[in-house]
Design a protein around this motif. Sequence first.
Motif, PDB file in Angstrom:
ATOM      1  N   LEU A 241       0.862  -1.086   0.061  1.00 51.86           N
ATOM      2  CA  LEU A 241       0.078   0.104   0.182  1.00 51.86           C
ATOM      3  C   LEU A 241       0.962   1.163   0.026  1.00 51.86           C
ATOM      4  O   LEU A 241       0.541   2.170  -0.876  1.00 51.86           O
ATOM      5  CB  LEU A 241      -0.992  -0.052   1.249  1.00 51.86           C
TER       6      LEU A 241
ATOM      7  N   TYR B 227       0.985   4.265  -3.017  1.00 54.95           N
ATOM      8  CA  TYR B 227       0.978   5.480  -3.026  1.00 54.95           C
ATOM      9  C   TYR B 227       2.156   6.380  -3.196  1.00 54.95           C
ATOM     10  O   TYR B 227       1.898   7.403  -3.797  1.00 54.95           O
ATOM     11  CB  TYR B 227       0.474   5.629  -1.400  1.00 54.95           C
TER      12      TYR B 227
ATOM     13  N   ILE C  78       2.593   6.786  -7.166  1.00 57.95           N
ATOM     14  CA  ILE C  78       1.659   7.727  -7.560  1.00 57.95           C
ATOM     15  C   ILE C  78       2.095   9.029  -7.423  1.00 57.95           C
ATOM     16  O   ILE C  78       2.108   9.846  -8.345  1.00 57.95           O
ATOM     17  CB  ILE C  78       0.215   7.427  -7.009  1.00 57.95           C
ATOM     18  N   ARG C  79       2.635   9.570  -5.955  1.00 55.73           N
ATOM     19  CA  ARG C  79       3.161  10.648  -5.883  1.00 55.73           C
ATOM     20  C   ARG C  79       4.245  10.926  -6.442  1.00 55.73           C
ATOM     21  O   ARG C  79       4.581  11.941  -7.101  1.00 55.73           O
ATOM     22  CB  ARG C  79       3.529  10.788  -4.324  1.00 55.73           C
TER      23      ARG C  79
ATOM     24  N   GLY D 278       5.589  11.472   0.115  1.00 58.60           N
ATOM     25  CA  GLY D 278       4.198  11.114   0.446  1.00 58.60           C
ATOM     26  C   GLY D 278       3.351  12.313   1.031  1.00 58.60           C
ATOM     27  O   GLY D 278       2.127  12.356   0.941  1.00 58.60           O
TER      28      GLY D 278
ATOM     29  N   ILE E 281       0.135  11.029   7.060  1.00 56.58           N
ATOM     30  CA  ILE E 281       0.823  10.063   6.013  1.00 56.58           C
ATOM     31  C   ILE E 281       2.102  10.053   6.123  1.00 56.58           C
ATOM     32  O   ILE E 281       2.679   8.787   6.064  1.00 56.58           O
ATOM     33  CB  ILE E 281       0.361  10.872   4.765  1.00 56.58           C
TER      34      ILE E 281
END
Length: 469
Positions: free
Chosen positions: A168, A172, A175-176, A273, A278
């Motif tokens: 996970l 994430y 994508i960032r 991130g 987060i």
Amino acid sequence: MAAEDLVERRSIDVVPDDERHGTAFSQFTLWLGANLQITAVVTGALAVVFGGDVVWSVVGLLLGNLLGGAVMALHSAQGPKLGLPQMIQSRAQFGVRGAVVPLLLVILMYVGFFASGSVLAGQATARLTHTDDTTGIIAFALITAVAAAVGYRVIHVLGRVASVVCALAFVYLGIRLLDRVDLSALLGDAHFDLPMFLLAVSLSASWQLAFGPYVADYSRYLPRTTSGRATFWWTLSGSAVGSQWSMTFGVLVAASSGEAFLADQVGYVVGLGGTGLIASFLYFSIALGKLTINVLNTYGGFMSMVTGISGFRGQKALSQRGRAAYIALIMVAGTAVALLGKDSFLTSFKDFLLFLLTFFTPWSAINLVDYYLISRERYDIPALFDPRGRYGAWRWDALLVYGVGVLAQLPFLVTHFYTGPLAAPLGGADISWIVGLAVPAALYWLLARRDTSHIPEETRYTLASGPAH
């Protein structure tokens, strides 16, 4: 499950059938979780840091992960069949006491990987707990030691949890990262350079091959009827997917960030991130990923120390107190190295990986040729604990081949502190690991096939002939 059932009782002794459990799929989650971690990211980044482009670095890393991963997975497939830790089985090739020669280097490897993992995980732990790096490294080491002392079951639980949590986190972060970088520009700047390509292959192959001396430790509790083919493929897929995912992310980070990543690997990755909760989740994910692999290193280190010492003392089992003492020793040594080397991590780690590879490829070649081609999966397990038995105390032919395998690589080796004379004609490419697999494999096959009188007709699990039921 009662607490006393959770704490592992076995060490170097064979796992009886009534204690076997699990499926081959457990190897996928364990090795996926063990490879979705920050040190694998740094390993991938090194391919770019030292001069490679994005496209050919990723291709080279993939090739190395598949080649090295296949060798590592062949070792994993030995676990269910024999029910033994990996390095105990090496006594069949090197002798009950002769196995201590590669074992000394294996223990050094575990301490080194423990140290390098503790540097990065310590940084994450420190930021998560708002302390300094030294405190973070020590706290992380203590947690690692406790998990390793509990043993096999908690290691696989860690693998399952880490495979989900870290996947996970990496989705994430990926994508960032793609939001920040010009991917088409990075992919368009492809320029094949053989030395850099082979460096990428060597980095990932060495990453995978370094698991070889302990990978069967984590498959040895599988039922003896478990398919060797299933164990091979689930191990290879988990390790190759996890490491390639992490290393590709490392390549993109290094290619797009320049000095920012080099200055603070953990801080930069978490900075991708965001902040607040987060960032805390990402620091936790980094620490969890490193905890998984560092527990493997600690557990493997203690197994290797027991294997080496017991060959001389005649031990066949180990008490809980003995387990704790060996694990504490690995933890203290690894933590000391981490604290001493935390300021020169990146260059030291690359050299450490490639130098260790020099000593483990000949061992892998000899072990696999013996298991699959000479002995054909048939071993006398009680004799592995008896220096007067069929394998003897020292098998000088295997030790000679091992030494030749190490020396044969030196002319091709490329590290910061030593470069072999044949590296320059190859443009500085490091192909030592290929030589280290091929030369001892061929030599051992030629020597060992001349006398197979020590090989039983079928695997013996007890002093009585035939397998135990």
